[in-house]
Design a protein around this motif. Structure first.
Motif, PDB file in Angstrom:
ATOM      1  N   PRO A 192     -30.067 -20.173  21.805  1.00 13.39           N
ATOM      2  CA  PRO A 192     -30.525 -19.455  22.998  1.00 13.39           C
ATOM      3  C   PRO A 192     -29.400 -18.556  23.507  1.00 13.39           C
ATOM      4  N   ILE A 193     -29.776 -17.357  23.968  1.00 14.22           N
ATOM      5  CA  ILE A 193     -28.751 -16.487  24.562  1.00 14.22           C
ATOM      6  C   ILE A 193     -28.925 -16.529  26.076  1.00 14.22           C
ATOM      7  N   ASN A 194     -27.815 -16.791  26.780  1.00 15.17           N
ATOM      8  CA  ASN A 194     -27.887 -16.847  28.229  1.00 15.17           C
ATOM      9  C   ASN A 194     -28.034 -15.423  28.770  1.00 15.17           C
ATOM     10  N   PRO A 195     -28.821 -15.250  29.849  1.00 15.86           N
ATOM     11  CA  PRO A 195     -29.089 -13.911  30.375  1.00 15.86           C
ATOM     12  C   PRO A 195     -27.821 -13.100  30.643  1.00 15.86           C
ATOM     13  N   GLU A 196     -26.745 -13.758  31.065  1.00 16.24           N
ATOM     14  CA  GLU A 196     -25.512 -13.018  31.343  1.00 16.24           C
ATOM     15  C   GLU A 196     -24.981 -12.342  30.070  1.00 16.24           C
TER      16      GLU A 196
END
Ligand code: WTA
Length: 647
Positions: free
Chosen positions: A388-392
């Motif tokens: 998963p890629i964090n929104p930041e």
């Protein structure tokens, strides 16, 4: 997620793309109404030496599991990746190789790639490697790694690529499990200015297994390595020039094995995920074009290693099946400095760039000038994969790397799925930072609760797939029962991914991570059981329990709880000893980030370790430990919390 956080794909980007929202919707509808017609059409993008008459024969019933695609068709994967492009593209670049040092690069045309591949195939044949034999490839990121894979495909041998960062022990167990008779390697690998002793590792591994009759060694550095007469051959110095540059391709049935790739599961040793020829190649070619919106002449760069499935599907097979120019990078993102990726993009005018969230997070920590000092003018599309890629991190990638003009495709998939299943289609899908968005046309996910009930609308639960797609794995090599048990028993009639997911009100999927005992460290899959078994194989260790915990750069870090044998002292020296031990059993990627010596582990009265509690403590979530009353000795928990606070 509110409307304001939706990133609309800019008009310019949308115009430059192959798909638009309407076309994507049409494709989804056709794939749903007439899946056979849909996939039959997609499969026509390949050259079949004998056309198939049946599109699929599939049953997800655990008692009668069948997964067959294009079953009576014949084709050769190597021919589809190389030979068939020659009439139009003999002199086009197939592979741009960027070496570890910035001034070291090479461009290889389709004609050259075919010649090298045929030569390598002839060397294998001359040493008796034939259709169905297993060949282990243990290589650095050099073009010969791609030739080796394609050479196997050409003669019908089954390749199993083992990541060059794995230890001799890990290599040996994979050679053993698949019964390989040949190994293709290099004298040394070069990464980040350091060398990796690949041939020496092979020699060590072969000391522990039998059956390998050929070790073909590509001279990458020219280092002095030991060669065993009768078994070992140098590529440039010996084998390559003695064979013909032409080699006929073996016609393969669509369901003949193309490769085995080992990956970690929640229990036991890594499993050999097996992919076949027709369905896999159809699927990776289709998804490489759709997801990356690939257009002829573009320069495409995926930063993965060929030792992982991403390298198989989106450095080698997908791009080459599409006649693309694929960039292969030997080094690391931070060598000589943190601007390397961006400089390579400018140097080779890369249009499409595909990397992992862990790399993005690591580079985001460096000064933005590393990025902004480059133009990145050629870039059109960005992609991520692996975790998963964090929104930041997503927003940094979008705004700083992509100058807010390149769509990001966050692609969710697995070694088992062969290719991307859930991803935006650039130009057709509005983006939400952190969401893999929607399934590709022809892919049917669902979310279920713990009891297997299918949830509708906005919901959160476990991610399954209700139907097959051509790129799906076919079995676990040598253990079909394990395949059935792992993927088709939990939710009868469906394939269970092992991932949790949320679906929002727009139908967008948000992958929340593994729900089994697999952890994802810097995008590398690791079974906690594997690390535990490496730890307990050390004579001073009595027991070990390994869990993941949130890590700023790696996504998840490895947290190991260890109890020692009676009379052993826990100290920094032993900590290092155990770390080194795991490194030598598996490889550097499995080294625990935190090692917690504890006199006891939390167990139920029946002796089962309560991993839920260990996970919470590792995550510093002391207030939500849940019910601890079933523990044989609840006092253990306080000791563990004290121990955690000290690190
Ligand atoms: C995770 C890599 C969130 C997931 C291609 C999956 C992701 C596992 C994503 C497979 C993504 C992969 N968002 N999670 N875009 N892509 N994963 O087999 O947990 O190395 O099950 O395949 O990585 O890892 P594998």
């Amino acid at each position: 997620m509110t409307e304001s956080q939706v990133i609309k794909v800019s008009e310019a980007a949308a115009k430059s793309t192959l798909t638009d929202a309407q076309k994507a919707a049409e494709m989804r509808a056709i794939a749903k109404e007439d899946p056979e017609g849909f996939w039959s059409g997609i499969a026509q993008r390949l050259d079949w030496s004998k056309p198939f008459s049946q599109v699929k024969d599939v049953s997800f019933d655990a008692d009668n599991l069948r997964i067959n695609w294009f079953q009576d068709g014949e084709l050769n994967a190597c021919v589809n990746c190389l030979d068939r492009h020659l009439p139009e593209r003999a002199d086009d670049i197939a592979i741009i190789w960027e070496g570890d040092e910035p001034d070291d690069d090479k461009k290889i045309t389709y004609a050259e790639a075919l010649e090298e591949t045929c030569r390598m195939a002839n060397v294998l044949k001359a040493r008796g490697v034939k259709k169905g034999d297993r060949v282990v490839i243990y290589m650095p990121m050099i073009p010969e790694a791609a030739y080796a894979m394609l050479a196997c495909a050409r003669i019908g041998a089954v390749h199993s690529v083992v990541f060059g960062g794995f230890s001799p022990d890990a290599l040996a167990s994979r050679i053993e499990d698949c019964g390989a008779t040949a190994v293709i390697t290099a004298d040394e690998g070069v990464r980040g200015g350091k060398t990796v002793p690949l041939k020496t590792n092979v020699d060590k591994a072969l000391g522990k297994t039998n059956g390998v009759r050929l070790v073909l060694t590509v001279e990458r550095t020219g280092a002095n390595v030991s060669m065993q007469a009768g078994r070992d051959l140098f590529w440039f110095g010996e084998a390559r020039n003695d064979v013909s540059p032409e080699c006929p391709a073996e016609p393969m049935n669509a369901e003949d094995t193309l490769f085995i790739l080992y990956t970690s599961g929640s229990t036991g040793k890594p499993k050999g995920v097996l992919h076949t020829t027709g369905g896999y190649l159809t699927y990776v070619a289709y998804t490489h074009e759709m997801v990356f919106d690939y257009k002829p002449g573009e320069i495409y760069w995926c930063t993965a290693d060929v030792g992982w499935v991403t390298g198989h599907s989106y450095i080698v097979y997908g791009p080459l099946a599409n006649g693309a120019t694929t960039l292969m990078f030997e080094g690391v993102p931070t060598y000589p400095d943190a601007s390397r990726f961006w400089k390579v993009i400018d140097k080779h005018k890369v249009n499409i760039f595909y990397t992992a969230p862990t790399a993005i997070r690591a580079l985001m920590r460096e000064r933005d000038e590393h990025v902004t000092a480059t133009t990145r003018a050629s870039l059109r599309l960005l992609g991520t994969v692996g975790e998963p890629i964090n929104p930041e991190a997503w927003l940094w990638y979008y705004n700083v790397v992509g100058d807010a003009r390149c769509p990001i495709v966050d692609t969710w998939w697995q070694t088992e799925t062969g290719g991307v299943l859930i991803s935006p289609l650039p130009g057709a899908t509005d983006l939400k930072p952190g969401s893999a968005t929607l399934p590709l046309p022809g892919v049917f996910p669902a979310i279920v609760d713990a009891n297997g009930k299918t949830l509708e609308g906005a919901c959160e639960g476990n991610l399954i797939l209700t139907g097959s797609w051509p790129g799906q794995m076919r079995t676990v090599y040598g253990d079909h029962q394990r395949f059935i048990d792992t993927y088709f028993k939990t939710y009868p009639g469906s394939y269970f991914t092992g991932d949790g997911a949320r679906r929002d009100e727009d139908g967008y999927y948000w992958i929340t991570g593994r729900v089994d005992d697999v952890i994802n460290v810097s995008g590398h899959r690791m079974g906690t059981a594997e690390v535990e078994s490496a730890l307990v194989s050390h004579p001073k260790v009595a027991e070990a329990a390994v869990v993941g915990y949130p890590h700023d750069i790696k996504g998840q870090g490895i947290y190991a709880y260890v109890t020692l044998m009676e009379g052993e002292e826990a100290d920094a020296g032993l900590e290092k000893e155990l770390s080194d031990h795991v490194r030598s059993e598996i490889g550097p990627i499995a080294k625990p980030d935190l090692l917690h010596f504890t006199p006891a582990l939390p167990k139920t009265r029946s002796g089962k370790i309560m991993r839920r509690i260990l996970r919470k403590i590792a995550e510093n979530e002391f207030s939500s430990l849940g019910d601890t009353s079933t523990l044989a000795d609840p006092g253990v928990v306080d000791t563990l919390i004290e121990g955690r606070k000290n690190r």
